[in-house]
Design an enzyme around this catalytic site. Structure first.
Site, short mmCIF file in Angstrom:
data_model
loop_
_atom_site.label_atom_id
_atom_site.label_comp_id
_atom_site.label_asym_id
_atom_site.label_seq_id
_atom_site.Cartn_x
_atom_site.Cartn_y
_atom_site.Cartn_z
NE ARG A 24 -3.89 -2.26 2.26
CZ ARG A 24 -3.89 -3.58 2.01
NH1 ARG A 24 -2.77 -4.24 1.80
NH2 ARG A 24 -5.04 -4.24 1.96
CD GLN A 169 -5.60 -9.74 -1.73
OE1 GLN A 169 -6.21 -10.35 -2.62
NE2 GLN A 169 -4.44 -10.14 -1.27
CG ASP A 318 -2.86 -13.93 5.18
OD1 ASP A 318 -3.58 -14.55 4.36
OD2 ASP A 318 -2.56 -12.74 5.05
NE ARG A 349 -1.82 -19.96 2.59
CZ ARG A 349 -1.65 -18.66 2.59
NH1 ARG A 349 -2.47 -17.90 3.31
NH2 ARG A 349 -0.66 -18.11 1.93
C1 S3P Z 1 -4.34 -9.01 2.08
C2 S3P Z 1 -5.61 -9.45 2.35
C3 S3P Z 1 -5.95 -10.87 2.54
C4 S3P Z 1 -4.71 -11.70 2.83
C5 S3P Z 1 -3.58 -11.38 1.90
C6 S3P Z 1 -3.19 -9.91 2.00
C7 S3P Z 1 -4.14 -7.56 1.87
O1 S3P Z 1 -6.53 -11.36 1.36
O2 S3P Z 1 -5.02 -13.08 2.73
O3 S3P Z 1 -2.45 -12.18 2.24
O4 S3P Z 1 -2.97 -7.10 1.86
O5 S3P Z 1 -5.13 -6.86 1.72
P1 S3P Z 1 -8.12 -11.18 1.08
O6 S3P Z 1 -8.37 -9.74 1.05
O7 S3P Z 1 -8.37 -11.79 -0.25
O8 S3P Z 1 -8.79 -11.92 2.20
#
Ligand code: S3P
Length: 437
Positions: A24, A169, A318, A349
């Site tokens: 970010r 995300q 995670d 996973r």
């Molecule tokens: C992340 C959000 C998570 C996480 C990924 C990193 C992020 O994914 O599993 O390792 O940096 O926003 P999701 O938003 O798909 O749950």
């Protein structure tokens, strides 16, 4: 790669800068009105993929000091980003692909294709394309709903979108699209997810409104990021803490770790299981965008079983594999609920975790979105791992390493280079903790 269990584990370990915050920082600084500098950036391949995609789009950014992982990013107005000559390679990184998709969707006249490695090309992308289309974006996915993504940037309308998956995300992609839309973009979510994007946007002067049902971002320019350190990655710290907690004679300190509550759900679960982990918060506001950070001190612990509720998963999404390993070493049976999202991470996973536990001689079963584990009452009761193949999933490789270091060793972890995704120096960082004497 192979690991033998040391007789004693003790000392301090440094974890890489947080991967989510590093992505970010590069992406938002690239959009800012001026130059930003920050340090402690993740040295992993995922964040390098974000940097390389930004270069392909005409942004000038560089690592100015390799030792402190300092980066300098010259912000460039989105209208001046150029269409890349080739497809942008996001490597293994879902965060790169989904967040960049949100930014590029709102860049009128810009055309780009986003691709990635075999793991990323299997992951679901309709979840980001469809809500972006609802606010006017032109994003195409394959017939399977996967990448490569083809983006034809255009002026986005804005509007309110309800998320169907609890994904930081996807939320972030929409919020970043909101910066360049004609009107505010509101993202409504049923479960809170990590909030680094909204925190950083607010620190850069964006119009951000966080309310009970979701988050909204209005159009506008971003100021550069105030210079600061990216805090350590709590998802990496989880491996170091598990190492100490599971080993029969260990004490490990991890300093400077991000303590954002949306990232420390795994710690709350471990403490509920009886794990001896002390948390000492640093004075607040000292890390990038005011993210909280502190030191974790973890010791050998006698763990008991617990259940993971579905509503707890987003705060430890995670860390489920390493939590499952801890449950495998606990006394009693643990059940983890609401694990559907684990099926679409860097690997399936849920299946990979069940496979690792079976290889360690731990009894259990798995359903579509749940896992039940009969704890062995100590990692010393794990079987020696002959071989484990994590595929292209860094977190599964690190889980197998911790299992070997706390249990009876591991002869061969295939594809070890995949750990460079998030923690290139894991083996070198863990080595000095061996105090077998
Ligand atoms: C992340 C959000 C998570 C996480 C990924 C990193 C992020 O994914 O599993 O390792 O940096 O926003 P999701 O938003 O798909 O749950």
């Amino acid at each position: 790669m192979r690991f033998e269990p040391p007789r004693r584990i003790a000392g301090s370990i440094t974890v890489p800068g947080d991967k989510s915050i590093s992505h970010r920082a590069l992406l938002l600084a690239a959009l800012a009105d001026g130059s930003s500098r920050f340090w402690g950036v993740s040295p992993g391949h995922d964040v390098a993929a974000t940097a390389s995609c930004l270069r392909g789009l005409g942004v000038d950014l560089r690592c100015t000091d390799a030792a402190s992982h300092t980066w300098q990013v010259a912000g460039l107005a989105l209208e001046s980003w150029r269409s890349p000559q080739q497809a942008l390679d996001c490597g293994n990184s879902g965060t790169t692909m989904r967040l960049l998709c949100g930014i590029l969707a709102g860049a009128p006249g810009l055309c780009a294709t986003l691709t990635g490695d075999a793991s990323l090309l299997r992951r679901p992308m309709r979840r980001v394309a469809e809500p972006l289309r609802a606010i006017g974006a032109r994003v195409a996915v394959t017939a399977m709903g996967t990448a490569p993504l083809h983006i034809a940037g255009c002026r986005l309308s804005g509007g309110s979108v309800q998320l169907t998956v609890p994904s930081a995300q996807v939320k972030s992609a929409l919020l970043l699209a909101g910066l360049a839309a004609e009107a505010t973009v509101e993202v409504r979510q049923s479960a809170p997810t990590r909030d680094h994007t909204e925190r950083m946007l607010a620190a850069m002067g964006a119009h951000v409104d966080v309310h009970a049902e979701g988050v909204a971002v209005g159009p506008g320019a971003l100021r550069p990021l105030p210079p600061a350190r990216v805090p350590g990655d709590p998802s990496a710290a989880a491996f170091a803490v598990a190492l100490a907690v599971l080993h029969s004679d260990a004490e490990v300190a991890v300093a400077g770790v991000c303590l954002n509550p949306r990232r420390t759900g795994w710690l709350r679960v471990l403490q509920r299981m009886g794990a001896a982990v002390e948390v000492v918060a640093d004075p607040t506001g000292t890390t990038l965008a005011g993210e909280p950070s502190g030191t974790l001190v973890a010791r050998s612990s006698d763990l008991h079983a617990t259940d993971l509720r579905a509503d707890e998963v987003t705060d430890c999404v995670d860390e489920v594999p390493i939590l499952a390993l801890c449950m495998a070493a606990a006394r009693g049976t643990s059940t983890l609920h609401g694990l559907g999202e684990l099926r679409v991470k860097e690997s399936d996973r849920l299946a990979a975790t069940a496979g690792l536990l079976a290889a360690l001689g731990v009894a259990g079963n798995a359903g579509a979105d749940w896992l039940r584990i009969s704890g062995r009452g100590g990692a010393g009761h794990f079987s020696r791992l002959c071989a484990f193949d994590p595929g292209l999933d860094h977190r599964m490789a690190l889980c197998a390493a911790v299992a070997g270091l706390c249990g009876r060793g591991v002869d061969h972890i295939a594809n070890w280079s995949t750990t460079a995704t998030s923690w290139p120096g894991f083996a070198a960082a863990v080595g000095p903790l061996d105090r077998s004497g």
